[in-house]
Write an enzyme that holds these catalytic residues in place. Structure first.
Site, short mmCIF file in Angstrom:
data_model
loop_
_atom_site.label_atom_id
_atom_site.label_comp_id
_atom_site.label_asym_id
_atom_site.label_seq_id
_atom_site.Cartn_x
_atom_site.Cartn_y
_atom_site.Cartn_z
N CYS A 52 -1.57 9.72 6.34
CA CYS A 52 -0.53 10.84 6.06
C CYS A 52 0.60 10.22 6.32
O CYS A 52 0.82 9.46 7.36
CB CYS A 52 -0.81 12.35 6.47
SG CYS A 52 -2.31 12.74 5.75
N GLY A 104 0.93 9.25 1.40
CA GLY A 104 0.20 10.41 0.81
C GLY A 104 0.81 11.07 -0.50
O GLY A 104 2.11 11.34 -0.22
N ASN A 111 -1.28 13.26 11.29
CA ASN A 111 -1.68 11.98 10.48
C ASN A 111 -2.89 11.61 11.29
O ASN A 111 -2.84 11.15 12.62
CB ASN A 111 -0.59 11.08 10.44
CG ASN A 111 -1.23 9.62 10.19
OD1 ASN A 111 -2.03 9.49 9.07
ND2 ASN A 111 -0.43 8.40 10.48
N GLY A 112 -4.08 11.44 10.87
CA GLY A 112 -5.36 10.72 11.18
C GLY A 112 -6.46 11.44 11.07
O GLY A 112 -6.67 12.26 10.06
N TYR A 157 -2.23 -2.83 4.26
CA TYR A 157 -1.88 -2.05 3.18
C TYR A 157 -0.88 -0.84 3.05
O TYR A 157 -0.15 -0.72 2.44
CB TYR A 157 -3.44 -1.57 2.63
CG TYR A 157 -3.19 -0.65 1.29
CD1 TYR A 157 -3.19 -1.24 0.17
CD2 TYR A 157 -3.19 0.63 1.42
CE1 TYR A 157 -3.17 -0.36 -1.17
CE2 TYR A 157 -3.20 1.52 0.50
CZ TYR A 157 -3.26 0.84 -0.98
OH TYR A 157 -3.03 1.68 -1.88
N ASP A 163 -4.74 -10.52 -3.49
CA ASP A 163 -4.70 -9.05 -3.36
C ASP A 163 -4.39 -8.83 -1.74
O ASP A 163 -4.84 -9.43 -0.90
CB ASP A 163 -5.69 -8.33 -4.05
CG ASP A 163 -5.42 -6.84 -4.21
OD1 ASP A 163 -4.26 -6.43 -3.95
OD2 ASP A 163 -6.44 -6.22 -4.90
N ASP A 164 -3.98 -7.46 -1.33
CA ASP A 164 -3.92 -7.24 0.02
C ASP A 164 -5.44 -7.00 0.70
O ASP A 164 -5.81 -7.36 1.57
CB ASP A 164 -3.11 -6.07 0.31
CG ASP A 164 -3.54 -5.04 -0.31
OD1 ASP A 164 -4.53 -4.25 -0.27
OD2 ASP A 164 -2.76 -4.39 -1.45
#
Length: 489
Positions: free
Chosen positions: A2, A28, A101-102, A255, A363-364
């Site tokens: 988030c 998010g 966040n988490g 990412y 790609d990442d």
């Protein structure tokens, strides 16, 4: 994952909170919310959807106050419903709104403690509401209300809560409180703005939020540290937990974070460039006489790495896919069906760049493999003679339990498969993964300021430890079938 923002200013902060959320939208896309404080009154508005869809002029008008927090939600397993939009609010003690966040990994035990010992009720499945009530209970035991009381409350939270988290809270009568888990797994950055009225302070998940708001990044909030900014603009900080090994999340740099952010003194853009260098060196080492005609990124997170790969291999770099900017990130789509449809909605190949060429796609990372598989086929359909695929990250073989809702372990394409088997599943002619030690070196950079990382999704090592039965429980929550059943019910 988030995005969170908190601001204490000398003028109204709601518009700044909104702007901060817009540049953290990549963290998010499911829900958004803002809470502000005016004296002893708290104003709160939240809802499901993108920031621009949740807030209009009517919604913003009541959000008055010079202290506030904001949140954009990426739903983790078990917390995908409408009731889980943040911030959450409790009226005792004082009135507290909190956004987080988490992920807490001892939520079930904490939920029982909160009900049986703290005499508080939890109304949702969100661990953020649990964290709020733990903080509220700990603050209620401290008198009088002051920065030191908040620090002692955070000390109590850190003794009880286990996992990776960064949180911001508004406490009526005090101001802004923010804190970061003892391992520093989830990011949190402190910023300042000097104005004629005096200094203003902000905290956010990423420093990019400060750029749009005119704040200057001061530093990262330290692992286990709490920050209190009173409503009068006074800043207090204190480390509230026993020193632990600092292990920021490695996947943030791969990412989630924006390339123009700086977290834990690492410039994300430079880290991704270094990922490309080490990846290119591996490709050159494995196939010095490669036949690659062109290197193409899979937009957007892999661009920095792909440019360096192309430079190192001395081959052309081309943009082969056009991205629809109005489709969200497929990694955080709620179900397999939506992810599959969104790949075609999001990316469209340019046949001219593929026709009769040996193409290296960069790609990442490769998580489920569903997106990569479709993109490989799109490249073939566009006329590529061969399709190679390189991942700037190692194979993802384990679930992430600290706030990134990676799927059930059975849905991870690299779980239980060799690299050759993954290559066959994806349908590419050659698959190359970044080595884990190279990834760590790329992120820490030449200064090696960060010595350790949470790399659990790659190596299965969980710095907090994991209680017996935990993985079985999250397995039941995270599979696409389980999510589909919850949505249906």
């Amino acid at each position: 994952m988030c995005g969170i923002v908190g601001i204490v200013g000398h003028n109204e902060v709601a518009a700044q909170l909104y702007d901060g959320l817009t540049v953290l939208q990549h963290r998010g896309q499911d829900a958004a919310g803002i809470a502000t404080a005016v004296g002893t009154h708290l104003r709160l508005f939240k809802g499901n959807g993108l920031v621009r869809d949740v807030f209009d002029a009517k919604a913003m008008l009541p959000l008055q106050g010079k202290v506030g927090i904001a949140h954009c939600r990426y739903p983790t397993a078990g917390s995908e419903g409408m009731d889980e939009a943040q911030p959450f609010y409790v009226n005792s003690p004082y009135g507290i709104a909190l956004a987080h966040n988490g992920n807490l990994i001892n939520t079930d035990a904490l939920r029982r403690e909160v009900f049986e010992q703290d005499r508080r009720n939890i109304n949702t499945e969100s661990d953020s509401e649990v964290l709020l009530n733990v903080f509220a209970h700990e603050l209620d035991t401290q008198k009088p209300l002051a920065p030191e009381s908040a620090f002692r409350a955070v000390e109590g939270v850190m003794r009880r809560a286990k996992g990776g988290y960064a949180a911001v809270a508004v406490v009526l009568g005090l101001g802004l409180v923010a804190f970061r888990d003892p391992h520093g797994i989830r990011p949190l950055v402190l910023g300042i703005k000097q104005t004629p009225e005096g200094d203003e302070y902000a905290v956010a998940s990423e420093s990019v939020a400060f750029d749009i708001l005119g704040f200057t990044r001061v530093r990262d909030v330290a692992p286990g540290e709490a920050v209190v900014v009173t409503a009068r603009g006074e800043l207090f900080t204190k480390v509230c937990a026993e020193p632990q090994q600092h292990t920021p999340c490695l996947f943030e740099y791969v990412y989630f974070a924006r390339p123009d952010s700086m977290m834990d003194d690492v410039q994300v853009h430079k880290a991704r460039m270094r990922m490309g260098v080490t990846l290119g060196e591996k490709i050159r080492r494995l196939r010095p006489d490669h036949d690659i005609d062109v290197v193409m990124p899979i937009p957007d997170s892999s661009r920095d790495a792909a440019l360096e790969v192309a430079s190192l291999l001395d081959v052309k770099y081309r943009e082969g896919f056009i991205k629809n900017r109005y489709v969200g990130r497929t990694f955080i789509m709620p179900g397999q069906g939506e992810r599959a449809k969104s790949v075609r909605r999001k990316l469209n190949p340019i046949p001219l760049e593929f026709r009769d060429r040996v193409v290296l796609l960069v790609d990442d990372s490769i998580v489920r493999g569903t997106t990569a598989k479709q993109i490989v086929q799109m490249a073939r359909d566009a006329g590529a003679r061969k399709v190679y695929l390189a991942s700037a990250a190692p194979p993802v073989r384990h679930p992430n339990i600290y706030g990134i809702d990676m799927p059930s372990v059975d849905e991870l394409v690299a779980n239980g498969r060799s690299e050759e088997e993954v290559q066959a599943f994806l349908g590419c002619d050659w698959l190359i993964y970044q080595d884990l030690e190279d990834l760590k070196d790329a992120v820490s950079g030449p200064s090696h300021r960060i010595e350790h990382f949470d790399a659990s999704c790659f190596d299965g090592n969980y710095v907090t430890g994991v209680d017996p039965g935990y993985f079985e429980r999250i397995e039941q929550l995270r599979s696409d079938d389980a999510k589909k059943q919850r949505r249906a019910s």
